[in-house]
Design a protein around this motif. Structure first.
Motif, PDB file in Angstrom:
ATOM      1  N   THR A  92       0.866  -1.354  -0.135  1.00  0.00           N
ATOM      2  CA  THR A  92       0.273  -0.008   0.170  1.00  0.00           C
ATOM      3  C   THR A  92       0.947   1.262  -0.007  1.00  0.00           C
ATOM      4  N   ALA A  93       1.813   1.246   0.696  1.00  0.00           N
ATOM      5  CA  ALA A  93       2.974   2.448   0.983  1.00  0.00           C
ATOM      6  C   ALA A  93       3.869   2.638  -0.325  1.00  0.00           C
ATOM      7  N   PHE A  94       4.301   1.436  -0.842  1.00  0.00           N
ATOM      8  CA  PHE A  94       4.990   1.477  -1.879  1.00  0.00           C
ATOM      9  C   PHE A  94       4.713   0.680  -3.207  1.00  0.00           C
ATOM     10  N   PRO A  95       3.462   0.885  -3.648  1.00  0.00           N
ATOM     11  CA  PRO A  95       2.978   0.228  -4.846  1.00  0.00           C
ATOM     12  C   PRO A  95       3.818   0.086  -5.884  1.00  0.00           C
ATOM     13  N   TYR A  96       4.525   1.130  -6.214  1.00  0.00           N
ATOM     14  CA  TYR A  96       5.848   0.979  -7.356  1.00  0.00           C
ATOM     15  C   TYR A  96       6.867   0.128  -7.318  1.00  0.00           C
ATOM     16  N   VAL A  97       7.040  -0.388  -6.016  1.00  0.00           N
ATOM     17  CA  VAL A  97       8.023  -1.371  -5.655  1.00  0.00           C
ATOM     18  C   VAL A  97       7.681  -2.764  -5.997  1.00  0.00           C
ATOM     19  N   PHE A  98       6.191  -3.037  -5.861  1.00  0.00           N
ATOM     20  CA  PHE A  98       5.703  -4.318  -6.191  1.00  0.00           C
ATOM     21  C   PHE A  98       4.909  -4.496  -7.449  1.00  0.00           C
ATOM     22  N   ASP A  99       4.632  -3.489  -8.216  1.00  0.00           N
ATOM     23  CA  ASP A  99       3.818  -3.662  -9.338  1.00  0.00           C
ATOM     24  C   ASP A  99       4.560  -4.431 -10.358  1.00  0.00           C
ATOM     25  N   GLY A 100       5.711  -4.479 -10.268  1.00  0.00           N
ATOM     26  CA  GLY A 100       6.554  -5.031 -11.388  1.00  0.00           C
ATOM     27  C   GLY A 100       6.841  -4.210 -12.738  1.00  0.00           C
ATOM     28  N   GLU A 101       6.343  -3.000 -12.612  1.00  0.00           N
ATOM     29  CA  GLU A 101       6.442  -2.011 -13.625  1.00  0.00           C
ATOM     30  C   GLU A 101       7.708  -1.131 -13.656  1.00  0.00           C
ATOM     31  N   ASN A 102       8.358  -1.204 -12.336  1.00  0.00           N
ATOM     32  CA  ASN A 102       9.597  -0.087 -12.147  1.00  0.00           C
ATOM     33  C   ASN A 102      10.598  -1.102 -12.123  1.00  0.00           C
ATOM     34  N   ARG A 103      11.052  -1.701 -13.143  1.00  0.00           N
ATOM     35  CA  ARG A 103      12.558  -2.603 -12.984  1.00  0.00           C
ATOM     36  C   ARG A 103      13.757  -1.781 -13.500  1.00  0.00           C
ATOM     37  N   TYR A 104      13.750  -0.402 -13.372  1.00  0.00           N
ATOM     38  CA  TYR A 104      14.980   0.415 -13.549  1.00  0.00           C
ATOM     39  C   TYR A 104      16.422   0.112 -12.835  1.00  0.00           C
ATOM     40  N   ARG A 105      17.315   0.460 -13.598  1.00  0.00           N
ATOM     41  CA  ARG A 105      18.667   0.640 -12.557  1.00  0.00           C
ATOM     42  C   ARG A 105      18.397   1.594 -11.464  1.00  0.00           C
ATOM     43  N   GLY A 106      18.560   1.210 -10.195  1.00  0.00           N
ATOM     44  CA  GLY A 106      18.674   2.091  -9.051  1.00  0.00           C
ATOM     45  C   GLY A 106      17.427   1.937  -8.453  1.00  0.00           C
ATOM     46  N   TYR A 107      16.386   1.481  -8.932  1.00  0.00           N
ATOM     47  CA  TYR A 107      14.978   1.316  -8.076  1.00  0.00           C
ATOM     48  C   TYR A 107      14.966   0.076  -7.200  1.00  0.00           C
ATOM     49  N   LEU A 108      14.159   0.282  -6.034  1.00  0.00           N
ATOM     50  CA  LEU A 108      13.926  -0.879  -5.147  1.00  0.00           C
ATOM     51  C   LEU A 108      13.211  -2.112  -6.215  1.00  0.00           C
ATOM     52  N   LYS A 109      13.697  -3.333  -5.869  1.00  0.00           N
ATOM     53  CA  LYS A 109      12.791  -4.383  -6.506  1.00  0.00           C
ATOM     54  C   LYS A 109      12.837  -5.256  -5.591  1.00  0.00           C
ATOM     55  N   ILE A 110      11.699  -5.614  -5.117  1.00  0.00           N
ATOM     56  CA  ILE A 110      11.410  -6.770  -3.965  1.00  0.00           C
ATOM     57  C   ILE A 110      10.889  -8.041  -4.360  1.00  0.00           C
ATOM     58  N   GLN A 111      11.231  -9.225  -3.921  1.00  0.00           N
ATOM     59  CA  GLN A 111      10.503 -10.282  -3.915  1.00  0.00           C
ATOM     60  C   GLN A 111      10.187 -10.668  -2.663  1.00  0.00           C
ATOM     61  N   GLY A 112       8.580 -10.457  -2.543  1.00  0.00           N
ATOM     62  CA  GLY A 112       7.984 -10.563  -1.108  1.00  0.00           C
ATOM     63  C   GLY A 112       7.684 -12.326  -1.046  1.00  0.00           C
ATOM     64  N   ASN A 113       8.028 -12.306   0.460  1.00  0.00           N
ATOM     65  CA  ASN A 113       7.797 -13.666   0.945  1.00  0.00           C
ATOM     66  C   ASN A 113       7.090 -13.836   2.139  1.00  0.00           C
ATOM     67  N   LYS A 114       5.744 -14.323   1.969  1.00  0.00           N
ATOM     68  CA  LYS A 114       4.903 -14.079   3.294  1.00  0.00           C
ATOM     69  C   LYS A 114       5.513 -15.184   4.398  1.00  0.00           C
ATOM     70  N   ILE A 115       5.773 -14.876   5.553  1.00  0.00           N
ATOM     71  CA  ILE A 115       5.942 -15.840   6.703  1.00  0.00           C
ATOM     72  C   ILE A 115       4.670 -16.107   7.292  1.00  0.00           C
ATOM     73  N   ASP A 116       4.438 -17.490   7.143  1.00  0.00           N
ATOM     74  CA  ASP A 116       3.461 -18.304   7.620  1.00  0.00           C
ATOM     75  C   ASP A 116       3.614 -19.467   8.329  1.00  0.00           C
ATOM     76  N   GLY A 117       5.084 -19.687   8.604  1.00  0.00           N
ATOM     77  CA  GLY A 117       5.562 -20.812   9.210  1.00  0.00           C
ATOM     78  C   GLY A 117       7.083 -20.909   9.203  1.00  0.00           C
ATOM     79  N   PRO A 118       7.742 -21.750   9.514  1.00  0.00           N
ATOM     80  CA  PRO A 118       9.223 -21.938   9.357  1.00  0.00           C
ATOM     81  C   PRO A 118       9.642 -21.798   7.754  1.00  0.00           C
ATOM     82  N   PHE A 119      10.793 -21.107   7.610  1.00  0.00           N
ATOM     83  CA  PHE A 119      11.275 -20.873   6.174  1.00  0.00           C
ATOM     84  C   PHE A 119      12.871 -21.092   6.075  1.00  0.00           C
ATOM     85  N   ARG A 120      13.267 -21.311   5.037  1.00  0.00           N
ATOM     86  CA  ARG A 120      14.658 -21.174   4.887  1.00  0.00           C
ATOM     87  C   ARG A 120      15.061 -20.090   3.770  1.00  0.00           C
TER      88      ARG A 120
END
Length: 193
Positions: free
Chosen positions: A47-75
């Motif tokens: 909600t606060a940073f839609p441009y980070v998650f919308d997949g459209e702003n894949r430019y050099r220097g922009y924040l690009k996130i791979q979001g991983n939901k925590i719903d139990g143990p993970f590696r």
């Protein structure tokens, strides 16, 4: 071993401002920073940073996130992270038990007021505990230093480092009063496992 760059967030009440400052970890167009968070936290970030998650702003220097939901143990690489339920005032949050090859390495609980009984049981006898210790006196959403010392003792932690301290913590006055197994952390502290 180290995790390289990964972000772990433990509370849906985390302050999200400053999130965009992580862009230095994703300078190149194809770089993504893995972020591990509770579902509510990911929703707030989206909600606060839609441009980070919308997949459209894949430019050099922009924040690009791979979001991983925590719903139990993970590696992450060779490390296993087990969420540890805690309360931060009226908000349910989590800390982490970090293991490798079924060996418990440390527990990280930086933002808590109350640890659930199952959390205390999960960290029982842990070699290294990193724990919230905001200030000498009572606080309604954070462990005070005396409360943190009590929890470290209850959990029988062999070594505890207090973190998330306020400006009310005078290292020279408080450090000598702590049990031998409890210390105040500092910026730049490195602990070898």
């Amino acid at each position: 071993s180290h995790l390289d760059a990964a972000v772990f967030t433990h509370s849906h009440s985390d302050h999200v401002m400053g999130f965009d400052d992580l862009r230095r970890f994703t300078v190149m167009e194809d770089e993504e920073l893995p972020v591990f968070a509770l579902d509510e936290t990911l929703d707030r970030l989206k909600t606060a940073f839609p441009y980070v998650f919308d997949g459209e702003n894949r430019y050099r220097g922009y924040l690009k996130i791979q979001g991983n939901k925590i719903d139990g143990p993970f590696r992450v690489k060779e490390f296993e992270f087990t969420p540890l339920p805690v309360e931060h005032g009226k908000v349910e949050t989590i800390g982490f038990l970090v293991s490798r090859d079924s060996e418990r390495l440390f527990a990280y609980i930086p933002d808590a007021k109350t640890l659930h009984p199952e959390t205390v049981a999960a960290i029982d006898g842990i070699d290294l505990l990193i724990l919230d210790g905001l200030q000498p006196g009572h606080h309604w959403t954070h462990l005070s230093i005396p409360e943190a010392v009590d929890i470290a003792g209850e959990a029988k932690a062999k070594s505890t480092w207090l973190t998330h301290m306020s400006c009310q913590v005078d290292y020279k006055l408080i450090e000598p009063t702590l049990p031998d197994s409890v210390r105040l952390a500092w910026d730049g502290l490195e602990i070898q496992l």
